[in-house]
Motif scaffolding. Structure first.
Motif, PDB file in Angstrom:
ATOM      1  N   THR A 181       0.825  -1.202   0.000  1.00 32.77           N
ATOM      2  CA  THR A 181       0.000   0.000   0.000  1.00 32.77           C
ATOM      3  C   THR A 181       0.863   1.257   0.000  1.00 32.77           C
ATOM      4  O   THR A 181       0.636   2.185  -0.791  1.00 32.77           O
ATOM      5  N   GLY A 219      -2.283  -4.918  -1.819  1.00 32.87           N
ATOM      6  CA  GLY A 219      -2.244  -3.559  -1.271  1.00 32.87           C
ATOM      7  C   GLY A 219      -1.981  -2.529  -2.336  1.00 32.87           C
ATOM      8  O   GLY A 219      -2.623  -1.461  -2.369  1.00 32.87           O
ATOM      9  N   GLY A 220      -1.060  -2.827  -3.242  1.00 36.61           N
ATOM     10  CA  GLY A 220      -0.746  -1.898  -4.328  1.00 36.61           C
ATOM     11  C   GLY A 220      -1.893  -1.721  -5.289  1.00 36.61           C
ATOM     12  O   GLY A 220      -2.208  -0.595  -5.712  1.00 36.61           O
ATOM     13  N   ALA A 222      -5.037  -2.122  -4.702  1.00 37.70           N
ATOM     14  CA  ALA A 222      -6.122  -1.390  -4.054  1.00 37.70           C
ATOM     15  C   ALA A 222      -5.897   0.117  -4.166  1.00 37.70           C
ATOM     16  O   ALA A 222      -6.820   0.881  -4.483  1.00 37.70           O
ATOM     17  N   VAL A 223      -4.664   0.545  -3.928  1.00 36.63           N
ATOM     18  CA  VAL A 223      -4.341   1.967  -4.053  1.00 36.63           C
ATOM     19  C   VAL A 223      -4.493   2.422  -5.500  1.00 36.63           C
ATOM     20  O   VAL A 223      -5.073   3.483  -5.777  1.00 36.63           O
TER      21      VAL A 223
END
Length: 451
Positions: A181, A219-220, A222-223
């Protein structure tokens, strides 16, 4: 009575233990104190000076609240997260541009300080050595722009540095979802943060296997989804792609290798010697425990090549310096004697002081000679750039007078001029972000990906 040789190592060891015992407070207070003091001094000497780029970011935050559309009414090649920050700050300051600038400076100071502190925390997580953590953190100040530039306003590179340092720290602490993230947030501020994002995925794979790597990627993604979604919903995904992805590719400057190398020296001065010091730290770490330190060397070597991709000033090197600082910390931790550890710290202090002199002194004959040689061996970054439209106001005029420019190209930087010239566009159009090719976007992308 003991001689100097008997006393010195014990003295070094005692001082280092004191620093190691109180490393968190020394790192946080020292970093914050230096950045705040430098910013206050610079702000007092040039009250309310705003950098040209910072003026764009801060003005755009206000302009978006007035109804402007990013990448349509405002041309820029930076990813959108910096505009999310400045729009929020513009809202909180009620459209007062002086207050917006002061708050932006404060946020820039906080971001830089946080990045320095997290650099030290990463070294401590790697080495369990408080003295090495402090040494690493303060080696970031060899890059004078880290503490001498925030007074002039907000820059996305400060946030990219903060997020990259956070991502690496979280990765070392085996928190893959949070690391992914943070890394993606860094790339959302500056495209070159993508290198750290790729690195934390590799770290997760090595440290925690496929499951950890998947969590990092999750996480990446999602961002990335939350960043792009507003543009998809408002029909401005094409302008986002054109300016944030295509334009930087077109805008890579021309250079010669000697000219770019001399530009590197001209910007850093004595600070260039941090590179071999850090590289020795990379080597020492990899040689001793390659599974622990490989990524420090890999990241550092990768970002060394950045000077041949994007290099318009010293602040462009902030992610490289993150890995240089980690290398310095590893070297301090792995020094064989207290005297050796002190030597690493002393080298950092000397480079911080001499780099400041190089950049701040009114008389710099050596720098003048290096810059002359750079100009002799270099080439112009772009050819045949169009002139600014007649009567174009400066970015500072636009900022302080809260202008709403008629043209979307009001920053009038060289990269956007070159992009419009190369794609047959104009810098005097009211709306930007149009697809520049005859072939539709989907077909063009397929052809670009599949030869």
């Amino acid at each position: 009575m003991p001689g100097f040789d008997d006393w010195a190592p014990e003295s070094h060891a005692t001082l280092q233990r004191r620093i190691a015992d109180d490393w968190r407070r020394l790192l946080v207070a020292g970093a914050a104190g230096l950045v705040v003091a430098a910013t206050a001094i610079k702000f007092a000497s040039e009250p309310f000076h705003v950098n040209r780029d910072s003026a764009l970011f801060q003005h755009a935050g206000w302009y978006i609240l007035e109804g402007a559309t990013l990448y349509v009414d405002i041309w820029d090649l930076k990813p959108p997260l910096v505009y999310a920050v400045t729009t929020l700050l513009a809202f909180l300051t009620g459209g007062n541009m002086a207050l917006l600038h002061v708050v932006s400076v404060a946020v820039a100071v906080a971001a830089v300080t946080g990045g320095v502190v997290l650099t030290g925390f990463t070294v401590h997580s790697l080495t369990d050595d408080g003295f090495a953590a402090v040494t690493a953190g303060f080696s970031m100040f060899v890059l004078t722009s880290v503490y001498a530039f925030p007074y002039a306003g907000i820059r996305p590179k400060y946030f990219a540095f903060l997020c990259a340092a956070a991502a690496l720290s979280l990765a070392v602490e085996d928190r893959p979802l949070a690391a992914g993230t943070a890394a993606a947030l860094g790339a959302g501020f500056w495209q070159l943060g993508g290198g750290v994002a790729a690195l934390v995925v590799a770290m997760a794979l090595q440290r925690g296997g496929v499951t950890a790597a998947v969590r990092t990627v999750t996480g990446g993604l999602a961002v990335a989804a939350l960043t792009v979604l507003p543009f998809v919903l408002t029909g401005t995904a094409i302008p986002l792609f054109v300016e944030v992805v295509l334009a930087p590719v077109y805008g890579v400057e021309r250079y010669t290798v000697p000219g770019r190398a001399l530009a590197f020296v001209a910007e850093l001065g004595p600070g260039v010697f941090l590179v071999p010091v850090a590289a020795y730290g990379w080597w020492r770490g990899v040689r001793a425990e390659w599974r622990t330190y490989w990524w420090v060397a890999a990241g550092g070597l990768s970002y060394l090549f950045q000077i041949f991709l994007e290099f318009q000033g010293a602040i462009e090197l902030i992610l490289l310096f993150l890995f240089l600082a980690l290398g310095v910390g590893v070297l301090a931790a792995r020094a064989r004697t207290p005297s050796g550890r002190s030597l690493v710290a002393a080298a950092v202090v000397v480079l911080v002081v001499t780099s400041l002199y190089w950049n701040a002194s009114p008389v710099t004959p050596v720098r003048d000679e290096v810059e002359e040689a750079r100009d002799q061996f270099g080439v112009s970054a772009y050819e045949d750039l169009p002139a600014d439209p007649p009567g174009s106001p400066s970015m500072r005029e636009i900022y302080w007078n809260k202008l709403q420019p008629e043209n979307c190209h009001y920053r009038l930087g060289d990269k956007q001029k070159y992009f419009e010239t190369a794609t047959g566009g104009s810098i005097e159009k009211e709306r930007c972000g149009q697809w520049p090719f005859d072939e539709p976007p989907r077909s063009w992308l397929v052809d670009a990906v599949v030869p």
